[in-house]
Design an enzyme around this catalytic site. Structure first.
Site, PDB file in Angstrom:
ATOM      1  N   ASN A 170      -1.150  10.865   3.005  1.00 23.31           N
ATOM      2  CA  ASN A 170      -0.011  11.233   3.832  1.00 23.31           C
ATOM      3  C   ASN A 170      -0.158  12.713   4.152  1.00 23.31           C
ATOM      4  O   ASN A 170      -0.247  13.538   3.247  1.00 23.31           O
ATOM      5  CB  ASN A 170       1.292  10.976   3.063  1.00 23.31           C
ATOM      6  CG  ASN A 170       2.523  11.492   3.796  1.00 23.31           C
ATOM      7  OD1 ASN A 170       3.526  11.786   3.181  1.00 23.31           O
ATOM      8  ND2 ASN A 170       2.468  11.605   5.108  1.00 23.31           N
ATOM      9  N   TYR A 219      15.245  14.502   8.726  1.00 19.19           N
ATOM     10  CA  TYR A 219      15.058  13.247   9.433  1.00 19.19           C
ATOM     11  C   TYR A 219      14.101  12.266   8.750  1.00 19.19           C
ATOM     12  O   TYR A 219      14.353  11.072   8.741  1.00 19.19           O
ATOM     13  CB  TYR A 219      14.532  13.565  10.831  1.00 19.19           C
ATOM     14  CG  TYR A 219      14.052  12.378  11.629  1.00 19.19           C
ATOM     15  CD1 TYR A 219      14.947  11.472  12.186  1.00 19.19           C
ATOM     16  CD2 TYR A 219      12.700  12.168  11.836  1.00 19.19           C
ATOM     17  CE1 TYR A 219      14.496  10.385  12.916  1.00 19.19           C
ATOM     18  CE2 TYR A 219      12.248  11.084  12.572  1.00 19.19           C
ATOM     19  CZ  TYR A 219      13.146  10.202  13.108  1.00 19.19           C
ATOM     20  OH  TYR A 219      12.702   9.137  13.821  1.00 19.19           O
TER      21      TYR A 219
END
Ligand code: SF4
Length: 514
Positions: free
Chosen positions: A127, A276
């Site tokens: 990631n 977010y």
């Protein structure tokens, strides 16, 4: 590739490439738990991380003698079923849910990546996004030349991702053992990375010196788990232990976890994870994402009050900040938009007539709630502005007398080189326009963003320990100026020519997005 499971406010305009918002950049999961059904637990871990990537999913399992990898394009629930999970048996596993930030969206780039070596094999999931892929490609070439392997550029089609380069480097010194060569390789990798990787018996987790992307350690009764977010620990019944530290390599086997350092920590955690990206039910470094977003909403209400009758969110990621705004302002909170959470899962392309309905495929206004009201509409961020423009228009058509837009992050003005695909700088609405010009473009009665200091205070970490580059342009790593104008660092590095020479690798798109 149809998008996934409907969490994202910014994907509310179906099939509108310009309506696309920030795309998450992968979820990773790893487990060491002999005696447990590690593939099944990894499947559920990936399920909890699906919001971080919906292009492909994969699981690698080690049983002490070999590693098996199963991966494919699609959502976790589309890639895996009882039968293929049953074939993945072992004691250690890693999993990955992918959104591509480098490398094309093709099967070869699905993760985990895999390499066999003279003494075993390696699987790796990533990631983040690396910023020195050119240097890494040269190191891979050198290692292959030293070992007499076929030159990278002359090989048949294979992965075009930065992750593949790291896997190749890890596999290039099988004589030294994975743990020892990982320390050397990780020292040479720049950019943002939370890696989980494994050989046949041992699980590894590593985080870049800035700790840009999250990675948490959890404990099972009979084993250990690492995951991008704590929501994935919860779903498998693991208790949270701690974060993997910036610059730390953790190895887990029958002797338990072993920690070593490959770099001095310089923490710069991604502030946009709080805005977010992360699930509201996750904790990042012990801080609740939901509570942080509510606090941002409170600060937004103090910084940018409005005369209004109702506060409502753009569902879902605007919801906690709207709750905070309502609490602080004393204006009643109401859900004025209902989200069709399942439309994002369909593989049926909408007809032209439906496409023209645009946002109505995903959001429907509650006219009785909205009619005749002055509204404060809270959203988490504005990228291009297309979604918010459509929301404002829809609310006015439903009878709102005023629409005041409030944004729970500062204006996004700069691209991200650390694993989040916003847009090119030129596409970011806040890059070229003032707040007043953006308000006019959205058709809102007023528009205000929370300040960067307000966001930092709500996160509760020192400003210097956070990456805020998409808001203020202060990148934690060196990023050559020319790249700031481009979409992606990899577009301009020497590795592009190397990788685009691969047959069928997608030419100039080899390091860009599909
Ligand atoms: Fe996060 Fe923005 Fe930094 Fe990217 S540039 S790591 S999205 S804070």
């Amino acid at each position: 590739m149809p998008r996934g499971d409907g969490k994202l406010n910014h994907d509310l305009l179906p099939n509108d490439p310009d309506g696309k918002g920030p795309q998450d950049a992968c979820g990773v999961f790893g487990i060491w738990a002999p005696g447990e059904e590690v593939a099944n637990l990894t499947y559920f871990g990936l399920y909890a991380l699906q919001h971080r990537g919906q292009e492909s999913a994969g699981i690698a399992v080690g049983d002490g003698k070999k590693i098996l990898v199963y991966k494919d394009m699609g959502l976790v629930s589309q890639v895996f079923n009882e039968s293929n999970l049953a074939s993945l048996r072992g004691d250690v596993a890693i999993g990955h849910a992918r959104y591509s930030t480098t490398g094309a969206s093709i099967w070869e780039n699905a993760q985990p990546t895999f390499r066999s070596t003279a003494v075993g094999s390696i699987a790796l999931a990533h990631n983040g996004n690396l910023t020195n892929t050119g240097d890494l490609a040269q190191l891979v070439e050198k290692a292959q030349a030293d070992s007499g392997e076929i030159e990278f550029a002359q090989r048949p089609l294979r992965s075009t991702s930065d992750t593949d380069l790291v896997t190749s480097l890890l596999a290039s010194h099988p004589d030294r053992g994975l743990e020892s060569s990982a320390i050397d390789v990780l020292r040479q990798v720049e950019g943002a990375f939370s890696f989980v990787f494994m050989d046949e018996t041992t699980l590894y987790a590593a985080r870049d010196r800035y700790g840009v992307r999250p990675l948490a350690l959890g404990r099972l009764e009979r084993g250990w788990v690492v995951a991008s977010e704590t929501a994935a620990l919860d779903i498998v019944g693991a208790s949270y232990v701690r974060e993997i530290e910036p610059g730390e390599l953790l190895a887990i086997d029958e002797q338990g976890p072993r920690s070593s350092r490959f770099a001095d920590p310089k923490p710069r955690f991604c502030s946009f994870e709080f805005v977010y990206l992360a699930r509201p039910d996750s904790n990042l470094d012990g801080r609740s994402v939901h509570a942080t977003r509510v606090e941002v909403g409170r600060r937004l209400a103090r910084e940018a009050p409005a005369e209004a009758d109702l506060v409502m969110p753009t569902p879902d990621s605007g919801t906690p900040a709207a709750i905070g705004y309502a609490e602080e302002s004393g204006i009643p909170y109401a859900a004025g938009l209902v989200k069709n959470a399942y439309v994002g899962r369909t593989f049926i392309q909408p007809s032209q007539t439906l496409r023209q309905l645009g946002i109505r495929l995903k959001l429907n206004p509650l006219r009785d709630v909205i009619r005749g009201k002055r509204l404060v509409v809270v959203d988490d961020s504005i990228v291009r502005g297309n979604t918010q423009r459509a929301v404002v228009r829809m609310l006015r058509e439903a009878g709102a007398t005023e629409v005041h837009v409030r944004i729970s992050s500062p204006p996004v003005k700069w691209p991200c080189f650390y694993g989040i695909d916003f847009a090119t700088r030129a596409e970011l609405i806040a890059n070229g326009l003032t707040v007043e010009e953006i308000r006019t473009s959205l058709g809102a009665d007023s528009l205000a963003y929370v300040s960067l200091d307000g966001l930092v205070a709500a996160i509760g970490r020192p400003k210097g320990n956070l990456c805020r580059a998409c808001f203020d342009g202060e990148y934690p790593t060196e990023v050559p100026d020319a790249h700031l104008m481009g979409r992606q660092l990899g577009d301009l590095t020497p590795v592009q020519s190397l990788i685009s020479s691969l047959p069928s690798a997608g030419g100039g798109d080899a390091l860009g997005r599909p």
